[in-house]
Design an enzyme around this catalytic site. Structure first.
Site, PDB file in Angstrom:
ATOM      1  N   ASP A   7      48.556  46.896  44.060  1.00 19.31           N
ATOM      2  CA  ASP A   7      47.630  45.787  43.814  1.00 19.31           C
ATOM      3  C   ASP A   7      47.521  44.969  45.101  1.00 19.31           C
ATOM      4  OD1 ASP A   7      45.912  44.042  42.420  1.00 19.31           O
ATOM      5  OD2 ASP A   7      47.552  42.647  42.048  1.00 19.31           O
ATOM      6  N   SER A   8      46.432  44.217  45.223  1.00 23.40           N
ATOM      7  CA  SER A   8      46.287  43.352  46.388  1.00 23.40           C
ATOM      8  C   SER A   8      47.393  42.291  46.419  1.00 23.40           C
ATOM      9  CB  SER A   8      44.922  42.670  46.356  1.00 23.40           C
ATOM     10  OG  SER A   8      44.794  41.931  45.156  1.00 23.40           O
ATOM     11  N   CYS A  70      44.358  47.302  41.270  1.00 28.49           N
ATOM     12  CA  CYS A  70      43.445  46.243  41.707  1.00 28.49           C
ATOM     13  C   CYS A  70      41.993  46.677  41.473  1.00 28.49           C
ATOM     14  CB  CYS A  70      43.688  46.013  43.197  1.00 28.49           C
ATOM     15  SG  CYS A  70      42.609  44.805  43.947  1.00 28.49           S
ATOM     16  N   GLU A 155      46.874  31.049  40.480  1.00 26.62           N
ATOM     17  CA  GLU A 155      47.901  31.020  41.522  1.00 26.62           C
ATOM     18  C   GLU A 155      48.356  29.613  41.883  1.00 26.62           C
ATOM     19  OE1 GLU A 155      46.655  33.529  44.707  1.00 26.62           O
ATOM     20  OE2 GLU A 155      47.419  35.277  43.630  1.00 26.62           O
ATOM     21  N   CYS A 185      40.059  42.339  36.373  1.00 25.09           N
ATOM     22  CA  CYS A 185      40.859  41.837  37.500  1.00 25.09           C
ATOM     23  C   CYS A 185      42.312  41.785  37.030  1.00 25.09           C
ATOM     24  CB  CYS A 185      40.388  40.433  37.889  1.00 25.09           C
ATOM     25  SG  CYS A 185      41.403  39.647  39.160  1.00 25.09           S
ATOM     26  N   HIS A 187      44.755  39.866  37.625  1.00 20.40           N
ATOM     27  CA  HIS A 187      45.267  38.544  37.248  1.00 20.40           C
ATOM     28  C   HIS A 187      44.833  38.104  35.845  1.00 20.40           C
ATOM     29  CE1 HIS A 187      46.166  38.100  41.459  1.00 20.40           C
ATOM     30  NE2 HIS A 187      46.562  36.854  41.304  1.00 20.40           N
TER      31      HIS A 187
HETATM   32  N1  DGL Z   1      43.834  42.164  42.398  1.00 24.77           N
HETATM   33  C1  DGL Z   1      42.479  41.705  42.464  1.00 24.77           C
HETATM   34  C2  DGL Z   1      41.619  42.426  41.426  1.00 24.77           C
HETATM   35  O1  DGL Z   1      42.124  43.022  40.481  1.00 24.77           O
HETATM   36  C3  DGL Z   1      42.349  40.215  42.311  1.00 24.77           C
HETATM   37  C4  DGL Z   1      42.984  39.403  43.404  1.00 24.77           C
HETATM   38  C5  DGL Z   1      42.296  39.533  44.751  1.00 24.77           C
HETATM   39  O2  DGL Z   1      41.186  39.000  44.943  1.00 24.77           O
HETATM   40  O3  DGL Z   1      42.893  40.164  45.601  1.00 24.77           O
HETATM   41  O4  DGL Z   1      40.415  42.403  41.544  1.00 24.77           O
END
Ligand code: DGL
Length: 267
Positions: A7-8, A70, A155, A185, A187
């Site tokens: 994930d990012s 992600c 966050e 997403c 999150h």
């Molecule tokens: N992990 C990203 C997603 O699922 C969200 C957070 C980001 O913008 O990096 O789209």
């Protein structure tokens, strides 16, 4: 080999935990690119390059199969990785999976005809959800809404403003008569209860932590070349590309317990 989950940032820990709970014997390695998050407002080239480096790191950790949890990276980098990089970089016997097609499949499994999607700017502007949906059905509508304020709110403990923000973002989807909202997403799984409460009865919410584990189990059932190779010691290792006390605390909160995170050199 092990299963890689990327994930990012740390939101994907919710997906990693759900996968671990669903298939507790699998050995898993998680990587969050905390050094360069968020990806949601980045260019295609940046998202592609960061994702490629992170997948390469997971490959180096003996993960022949990597799930890109992600949505932003799945939307902006997965196709290029699968079509150009994997064959060209000569990685036989390795694969990278995303979360977009399985999420749409789950919505179709439920028989919905009028979908809503929320995600980052990069995910929504990529148009990948409508594009993939069209390949399987012309009859299902999808209305997208970019919801870029949600990740910073999550966050930065901005729950106090959540009601107004959800109202602003979800109202157009309600007005379109969406029967089901896809949380596109990592999150947003954290907000699923608030979103369900906000929408009330009559509108379903599909959260990827409740979708991806079963879809992945299904994939493994159909792909014995990976299922037979994954080691089954039930371990889960956590890597991030930048460690701060804040990330450690957030990781513990997201995973539901203290976890040992190690630093990965990905760039
Ligand atoms: N992990 C990203 C997603 O699922 C969200 C957070 C980001 O913008 O990096 O789209």
């Amino acid at each position: 080999m092990k299963l890689g989950i990327f994930d990012s940032g740390l939101g994907g820990l919710i997906i990693a935990k759900a996968v671990h709970d669903h298939m507790p014997d699998l050995d898993i390695v998680y990587l969050g690119d905390t050094l360069r998050l968020p990806y949601g407002n980045r260019s295609d080239d940046a998202i592609y390059e960061f994702t490629r480096q992170c997948v390469e790191f997971l490959f180096s950790q003996d993960c022949n199969l990597v799930v890109i949890a992600c949505n932003t990276a799945s939307a902006r980098a997965l196709r290029r990785l699968q079509q150009e990089w994997l064959p060209g970089a000569n990685y036989p016997g390795r694969n990278v999976l995303g979360v977009i097609v399985p999420t749409l499949e789950a919505a179709l499994d439920h028989g919905y005809h009028n979908l809503g999607l929320i995600g980052t700017n990069a995910t929504v502007n990529s148009g990948i959800y409508p594009e993939e949906l069209k390949k399987v059905s012309e009859k299902i509508d999808i209305t997208q809404k970019a919801t870029p304020l949600l990740v910073p709110l999550i966050e930065n403990e901005g729950e106090a403003w959540l009601g107004d923000v959800l109202e602003h973002y979800l109202e157009p989807l309600k007005a379109r008569g969406c029967e089901c909202i896809l949380l596109g997403c990592t999150h947003y799984a954290l907000l699923k209860n608030q979103i369900r409460k906000h929408l009330g009865q009559g509108i379903e919410v599909l959260s990827q932590d409740e979708i991806i584990p079963a879809k992945l189990a299904d994939y493994l059932e159909r792909h014995s070349e990976y299922a037979d190779e994954i080691s089954r010691g039930g371990t889960i290792e956590f890597y991030v590309s930048d460690i701060t006390p804040g990330y450690k605390a957030a990781a513990a909160k997201l995973y539901g317990r203290e976890i040992d995170i190690q630093k990965a050199e990905v760039a």
